[in-house]
Every structure is written in structure tokens, then in C-alpha cells.
Design an enzyme around this catalytic site. Structure first.
Site, mmCIF file in Angstrom:
data_model
loop_
_atom_site.group_PDB
_atom_site.id
_atom_site.type_symbol
_atom_site.label_atom_id
_atom_site.label_comp_id
_atom_site.label_asym_id
_atom_site.label_seq_id
_atom_site.Cartn_x
_atom_site.Cartn_y
_atom_site.Cartn_z
ATOM 1 N N GLU A 290 -4.863 8.183 0.739
ATOM 2 C CA GLU A 290 -5.534 6.882 0.670
ATOM 3 C C GLU A 290 -4.614 5.849 0.028
ATOM 4 O O GLU A 290 -4.516 4.706 0.501
ATOM 5 C CB GLU A 290 -6.827 7.001 -0.132
ATOM 6 C CG GLU A 290 -7.526 5.669 -0.351
ATOM 7 C CD GLU A 290 -8.797 5.773 -1.173
ATOM 8 O OE1 GLU A 290 -9.369 4.732 -1.515
ATOM 9 O OE2 GLU A 290 -9.225 6.913 -1.477
ATOM 10 N N LEU B 191 5.581 -22.139 -2.370
ATOM 11 C CA LEU B 191 6.588 -22.819 -1.551
ATOM 12 C C LEU B 191 5.952 -23.665 -0.451
ATOM 13 O O LEU B 191 6.567 -24.625 0.024
ATOM 14 C CB LEU B 191 7.539 -21.791 -0.928
ATOM 15 C CG LEU B 191 8.532 -21.129 -1.904
ATOM 16 C CD1 LEU B 191 9.321 -20.039 -1.196
ATOM 17 C CD2 LEU B 191 9.471 -22.160 -2.528
#
Length: 381
Positions: A244, A339
Site C-alpha cells: 500500500e 513560481l
């Protein structure tokens, strides 16, 4: 550096999955996010293409192949498509070991064909309102009554919780026995006393049905117990958690790669102070740092997948992969959003959705803190 994890058959399979995503998922996913759920028909269409249950024996409709690289392909293509509503990885990566390895012949005949076809959607119910990472703290009880268990309790944060037909429920059958008193029971859709609460309103992964589940004296046949004995559930969970966590790590690196690619392209075209954003040293340095860390993470995860296929992946190595890659994912996406400036805060930009979807990665499957605890204990202090 060249990635050499996949063989030709995996690359061909990737083309199939990518085409499926483009045709059946991407055009509809925004609507599914508004509705808070993915239609069951999509599961059946994926099943027709052989996207579920690779390790299921051929006699039950599966491929009979134990190769996590196929799982990784699906996870990566889902991430590339920004299709965070699909609970396929929970079905394939988390549930498959339970329904394949822990079932007897009669259970296999009942459940595996539907598991492969996508007609039986699965979920696992571990977390409770008062117990998340601490599985020994669960309060859900199952008392033996002849050929049945009487199941009582509540679960929450259950992925595929609304759509699920089969739910593996973690319950205490001997509260005094600690870890040796936990048993896994399969609750099926329609059992009397089995109810579903809210489809939970999350900050991200809006199309993924995540629900509360209630068990009010549900009579679960002993024939629906996973494993031959009571009290083995905790150890069964521990055995399956590394896979998992690898599934989560695969998704984390893929998400970081995709957002980084998108941000590089954005910085090539976005103008600031009369120059391309990418021409500024700060931009280049940020992207250089993120690209380096992401590529290093990619190669570690690929190495872990190879170890998983060889049955050599340890819980400690999986914990390292899970915490590092998910923390990196949130870092990469956050700095890429920065950004983008103000546009990064607009949900119409992919980076904004990725930012919202990513936050849970450091929480589910075991928090970052739990992962570090697992690693720390390995030193034998």
C-alpha cells in the site's frame, strides 16, 4: 538518467491505459468532481480492458501475474491525467492481496470474478473517528454467535466507501488480546445493519467517494472471515501495508514529475519584468533543486518496486519511500505553485488542483511521523 524498470509489455499496457484515460475519464472528471463520485460504469469499462486484479488466477478471470509494475503503470497514468477520483489503486494495490492471498476456494469463486471485471468494487475499513494510525486503538467489535459474527462499530475516511460492494472491516474479536485479537471480516452490500453515512467533503480529491460506514449489529457469516483463524487480522494488515505504501510513493513521484514538467513549460512562456520567468536565476535554481530531488526519488522508488516483485521489500524500506516521496511531492507542488504566482492560486490551473489533491498523501497509509517511527525502531534503540 534512463529509466529501465519496465519491459515492452508494460509499455504496451501503458498505451492502453493512457488511451482509456483520455477517452473514458479526462472528458468527464470535472463533472465527477462536482458530483463527488465516479460512476460505476467506468469501473466496468476498466475491467473489460484487464486493468484490475493482475495477480488473480486465470481460472477466476485474472492474468495470474504477480508484477507490481502493471499496478505502477496505472497509478502513473491516473496521476498524469489528474484523475484523482479513481479509486483503482485502492482496489488493485491495497485490496488485491487480501482477496487473492487470504481467501479460501469458496470465497475466491464468490468474489474474484467480480473483482476483476469491476462489478465488485472493494474497500478496506480501518480508520475510526477515534483511531487512525493507531490500529490497535480501534473500538469496532465482532462477537461470535454460532455461524456468524455480530459486528458493531463505525469507520471513517473510507476510500470507495460509497461505491464499495465488498468492505474488509478491521474488528476486534478479542479485546483483551491486543494485536492478537483483531480479525478481518468481509461485509457485503445489502447486509442488514450495514449503513453508509456522508460522502465526506474533502479539500482535494473531490471526485473520490470517501465515506463514513456504520455497522449496527451486522450479522457477518463466519464464511466471510479472511484467514482460517480469529485474531490474525493485525498481522495480515502489517504484511500488506508495504505494498500500500509503495502505491502511495509511486503516485507521489509521478505527481511531482508531472507538476514539474508543467511548471518548466510555464516558466518558458510567462513574462515578468520583460523577461521569461525561466531566465531568472532564482527560477532556475528552484527548478534545478526540485528536478534533482525528484529524479533521485524516482530511482529509489523503482528499486523498491523491483524489491517488492522479488518479495524482498521490507516494511522499513517501504516506510522510507512513503514518507520521503510524499513530503517531496508536497514540497515540489508548493514551490511550483509559487513560481506560477497568482495564477497558481486559480483552480483552473493544474498546479492548484495538484496542490489540493496532494495534501493527504503525507497522512493516509500511515502519517510521515508513523513512517519515521517505523524506521527509527529498526535501529534497535
Amino acid at each position: 538518467m534512463r529509466r529501465d524498470l519496465f519491459d515492452e509489455e508494460h509499455l504496451l499496457f501503458r498505451e492502453t491505459v493512457r488511451e482509456f484515460m483520455a477517452r473514458e475519464v479526462v472528458p468527464h472528471h470535472q463533472q465527477w468532481e462536482k458530483e463527488g463520485i465516479v460512476p460505476r460504469e467506468v469501473w466496468k469499462k476498466a475491467g473489460e480492458l484487464g486493468m484490475f486484479g493482475f495477480s488473480v488466477p486465470e481460472e477466476y478471470g485474472g492474468a495470474g501475474i504477480t508484477d507490481f509494475r502493471y499496478n505502477a503503470v496505472i497509478v502513473e497514468e491516473i496521476i498524469r491525467s489528474a484523475a484523482s477520483g479513481l479509486g483503482f489503486s485502492l482496489h488493485n494495490d491495497v485490496m488485491a492481496p487480501y482477496v487473492v492471498d487470504l481467501t479460501n476456494d469458496e470465497q475466491k469463486q464468490r468474489w474474484l470474478p467480480g473483482f476483476v471485471s469491476g462489478e465488485l468494487i472493494t474497500a478496506i475499513a480501518m480508520s475510526e473517528p477515534g483511531a487512525g494510525s493507531d490500529l490497535q486503538g480501534i473500538t469496532t467489535r465482532a462477537e461470535r454467535d454460532g455461524d456468524h459474527y455480530v459486528l458493531t462499530g463505525q469507520k471513517t475516511f473510507i476510500t470507495n466507501g460509497v461505491n464499495a460492494d465488498l468492505v474488509v472491516v478491521v474488528a476486534k474479536t478479542d479485546p483483551e488480546a491486543g494485536a492478537r485479537g483483531v480479525t478481518l471480516l468481509v461485509v457485503e452490500r445489502g447486509m442488514e445493519g450495514f449503513g453508509r453515512g456522508r460522502n465526506l467533503d474533502k479539500i482535494g480529491m473531490k471526485a473520490q467517494d470517501t465515506a463514513e460506514l456504520f455497522f449496527d449489529r451486522v450479522r457477518v457469516p463466519v464464511a466471510n472471515r479472511l484467514g482460517p483463524e480469529d485474531g490474525q487480522g493485525f498481522f495480515q494488515l502489517m504484511n500488506n501495508l508495504p505494498q500500500e505504501r509503495m502505491s502511495i510513493a509511486v503516485a507521489a513521484v509521478a505527481a511531482a514529475e508531472v507538476v514539474l514538467e508543467q511548471t518548466v513549460e510555464y516558466c518558458r512562456t510567462r513574462q515578468a519584468f520583460g523577461r521569461n520567468l525561466g531566465s531568472f536565476q532564482n527560477t532556475r535554481f528552484v527548478l534545478a533543486e526540485l528536478a534533482t530531488e525528484t529524479e533521485i526519488a524516482r530511482h529509489y522508488v523503482d528499486k523498491c518496486i523491483t524489491a517488492l516483485n522479488a518479495k524482498e521489500l521490507t516494511a522499513v524500506d517501504a516506510a522510507k519511500a512513503k514518507w520521503w516521496t510524499t513530503e517531496l511531492q508536497t514540497k515540489v507542488i508548493d514551490r511550483c505553485l509559487q513560481l506560477h504566482g497568482g495564477y497558481g492560486y486559480m483552480t483552473e490551473y493544474p498546479v492548484a488542483k495538484a496542490w489540493l489533491d496532494s495534501r493527504v498523501q503525507t497522512i493516509y497509509g500511515g502519517t510521515t511521523e508513523i513512517m519515521k517511527e517505523i524506521i527509527g525502531r529498526s535501529f534497535g534503540f
